[in-house]
Design an enzyme around this catalytic site. Structure first.
Site, mmCIF file in Angstrom:
data_model
loop_
_atom_site.group_PDB
_atom_site.id
_atom_site.type_symbol
_atom_site.label_atom_id
_atom_site.label_comp_id
_atom_site.label_asym_id
_atom_site.label_seq_id
_atom_site.Cartn_x
_atom_site.Cartn_y
_atom_site.Cartn_z
ATOM 1 C CG HIS A 169 51.716 51.638 -4.491
ATOM 2 N ND1 HIS A 169 52.765 51.492 -3.606
ATOM 3 C CD2 HIS A 169 51.835 52.884 -5.002
ATOM 4 C CE1 HIS A 169 53.474 52.605 -3.568
ATOM 5 N NE2 HIS A 169 52.925 53.466 -4.409
ATOM 6 C CB THR A 170 47.775 46.694 -3.216
ATOM 7 O OG1 THR A 170 48.720 46.386 -2.202
ATOM 8 C CG2 THR A 170 46.744 45.591 -3.305
ATOM 9 C CD GLN A 171 48.289 47.866 -9.780
ATOM 10 O OE1 GLN A 171 47.494 48.307 -10.595
ATOM 11 N NE2 GLN A 171 49.160 48.633 -9.144
ATOM 12 C CD1 TRP A 174 44.130 48.398 -2.090
ATOM 13 C CD2 TRP A 174 42.369 48.087 -3.423
ATOM 14 N NE1 TRP A 174 44.504 48.743 -3.351
ATOM 15 C CE2 TRP A 174 43.450 48.559 -4.204
ATOM 16 C CE3 TRP A 174 41.154 47.807 -4.048
ATOM 17 C CZ2 TRP A 174 43.350 48.767 -5.572
ATOM 18 C CZ3 TRP A 174 41.054 48.011 -5.422
ATOM 19 C CH2 TRP A 174 42.134 48.482 -6.165
#
Length: 260
Positions: free
Chosen positions: A32-34, A139
């Protein structure tokens, strides 16, 4: 290369053989988005005696590049709530679509009750915590403002971990360090909110946006300003900073050896 439109960017099979798609497969787990890529910076908000004022600039930065200069990061919900988005823009767009679906569902409900600002904040915080628990967080740092079930001003925040908190004034990003000291001079506690007028609250928020433009390299001089009261929501998305003065710049010294 095969220049036919249906196969742009792929080698020609009749020359190089069939393309081996196995090179595009990974043996590792799905990731997934880091870290966010395109981001928005500060959102600031302050309560006054009749409602809440919120502002966010219209810049979305691609890393350190000021890439997109017309990204609106404040949206309305129903007629009594506003949401300000800080952080990843793609996750903001996901939440925006989700809130649109939620508002449509609310509009079709037979009940006369709709989500007020407090209920909306609780809903979003649970959504953020759910995504965090799946190790696929959104985020974003959200500010939710509006009126609660008693018609009183409401302002609270929720971050990507699902952490929530409330205060007479809130800010995300650099605003938590640069704008909060300014706003806390006027509303240090909940009791002082009753003494702050709408006009003064707007002036304070405009001053905060000016300070952020001076000091935050990821900010812009055009911003959105929203005011929510019992009479409804006023949202302007093309505000410009006024009365800028860079006279202080000649007193700023950089790193390294300085010659006075």
């Amino acid at each position: 290369m095969d220049h036919r439109p249906q196969a742009w960017g792929r080698p020609r099979d009749d020359v190089y053989g069939a393309y081996d798609a196995s090179f595009m497969q990974t043996n590792g787990p799905n990731q997934h988005t880091q870290s966010p890529v395109v981001t928005g910076t500060s959102v600031v908000a302050i309560k006054f005696k009749d409602g809440v004022v919120m502002a966010a600039d219209n810049l979305a930065s691609y890393g350190s590049l000021a890439r997109f200069t017309d990204v609106k990061r404040i949206r309305t919900f129903a007629s009594s709530s506003i949401i300000g988005f800080g952080g990843d823009v793609s996750d903001m767009q996901y939440l925006d679509r989700h809130l649109t679906e939620l508002s449509i569902d609310e509009a079709y409900q037979q009940s006369a009750h709709t989500l007020n600002a407090r209920s909306l904040h609780k809903y979003l915080s649970k959504l953020l915590y759910h995504r965090r628990s799946k190790f696929d967080p959104l985020w974003n740092h959200l500010l939710v403002a509006g009126l609660d079930e008693e018609g009183k001003p409401f302002l609270a925040a929720a971050d990507l971990l699902g952490t929530t908190f409330s205060s007479p004034s809130l800010a995300t990003g650099f605003g938590s360090m640069l704008a909060q000291p300014i706003m806390r001079k006027y509303v240090p506690d909940e009791a002082s909110v009753a003494n702050l007028t709408q006009e003064r609250a707007v002036e304070v928020v405009r001053e905060c946006m000016k300070v952020l433009f001076y000091r935050d390299a990821r900010s812009l001089d055009s911003y959105s300003l929203a005011i929510v009261t019992k009479d409804g929501i006023t949202l302007t998305e093309d505000e410009k900073l006024e009365d800028q003065s860079w006279a202080f710049a000649d007193r700023i010294k950089g790193y390294g050896t300085q010659t006075v």
